[in-house]
Design a protein around this motif. Sequence first.
Motif: not given
Lengths: 241, 241
Positions: B118-127, B189-192, B199-212
């Motif tokens: 969450r911390q990293t996420m916030a910093a990333m959005e700010k950047a 954020r959806p991954v987080l 929810d592992g399945v959803t997290a995995s799918a979202r990570m895949r979508a993000h990487l693609e």
Amino acid sequence: MPDTLRTEERISTRRTLTDEVMEKVQQMVRCGELRAGKLYSVYQLAEALGISRSPVRDGLLKLEAAGLVGFERNRGFRVTVPSARQIVEIFAIRLALEPPAVARVAAHRDPAVAGRLRQTMAAMEKAAASLDEPSFWAHDQDFHNTILTAAGNSQAATVVRDLRERTRLIGPGTTTAARSLPAVAAEHRPVLDAIAAGDGVTASARMRAHLEATGRLLSAQTAAVPSDDPGVDALWRDIVG
Amino acid sequence: MPDTLRTEERISTRRTLTDEVMEKVQQMVRCGELRAGKLYSVYQLAEALGISRSPVRDGLLKLEAAGLVGFERNRGFRVTVPSARQIVEIFAIRLALEPPAVARVAAHRDPAVAGRLRQTMAAMEKAAASLDEPSFWAHDQDFHNTILTAAGNSQAATVVRDLRERTRLIGPGTTTAARSLPAVAAEHRPVLDAIAAGDGVTASARMRAHLEATGRLLSAQTAAVPSDDPGVDALWRDIVG
DNA sequence: GGGTCACATGTAGCATGTTACGTGTGACTA
DNA sequence: TAGTCACACGTAACATGCTACATGTGACCC
């Protein structure tokens, strides 16, 4: 400008002493000439190889970048043999990359690839039969590298090659491993058969089985302490499963 | 022996000039101070940095081992920017490693990890909001690294980090990329959320979508020639699909 | 003009010199 | 006996010297 007389090899690829050092060091480790974990110095190695310190240092720095050796300031360097856990992690990576790759190769149905694999397979079995461990692992290397390259991902091929160099440094002459060499070789043939048959799903499953078997063998071998046996299994559950 | 007064950092980890060179070179590439593909010499760089040639050469050799630069005998070295194909291959590797990892992390339900993300996420959005590209990619790096490490495979974390360093060298200041920074950040954020929800399945799918999505962005950006656009898609079909 | 060729130039690769520092050893102290 | 400490020793890290060679340039020949 006559462009007959084609150069038979990239000129700039002329072997440099640095490269030879890298290869030689790995070979020395596999032969037990360099013992993992022991402290050595660049001076020693340079004198032993009959060259100056520069190419030795250069080569070792490259190996350090690949995680094969570690420098300690004003102390020396040591060959870093991977822990049981690291081995399991490495095989977890390979399990993520190689089964899908072999499925793709099977789907391609490229006779050239199958032919090359058959050739490698034969050489591997021969090396296994004569318990020639260095030769065996070289052909094993070639087998897996051919598959990953044929699958179209040369980056993955490079990654796996580097990871594999790490695991090659363990147990230089462990009888346990040598005895099971033919068994490991035998695991490759079903994979090859499935590729030749164009059956990606089966090929993938067989590759997975092969990697798990080899990985368990190597990780158990590294965790030489008997009480670590359950630990290795736990590692596999944790990291792979 | 009093073991109060704990050393706050591993002594042997004292920063060496070689390390600084490695970091500096990458920074210079990202800032456009070093242009990819152009020939430079160790002499030049050593003088520019105000140090001798040795640490410069040492650092560059390590970077060469990581595939970031290439030496040409008696000619110089150049920063090697990955081709569109190589980028796709790199993302294919990441697609094989990261989605499963994020699923494992979600299953762990470790609040410490979630907090850190969450911390990293916030910093990333700010950047991203301030279009600070270097900072953004650093936090992105941290996000993915945290996940892979938390998944228990530090070797995979290292592999992905090295691959990622390669892709970070492209387009130093491409407006196209900068404009889509908030979009890329938003994909995290959806991954987080899925991780936090366990929810592992959803997290995995979202990570895949993000990487693609990120991979397609970067590879298309590299293949600047318009006629290559269909080529990039073909690459994705060939290598990933 | 098109082709070759000698030569100046700059470089990586290799060798060697120098320095700061981590470590082991043994004398010394309390 | 247990702790400290001065010092010699060996080393990585860093600096610098040297050499073979890949390349660009321009003169030279046909």
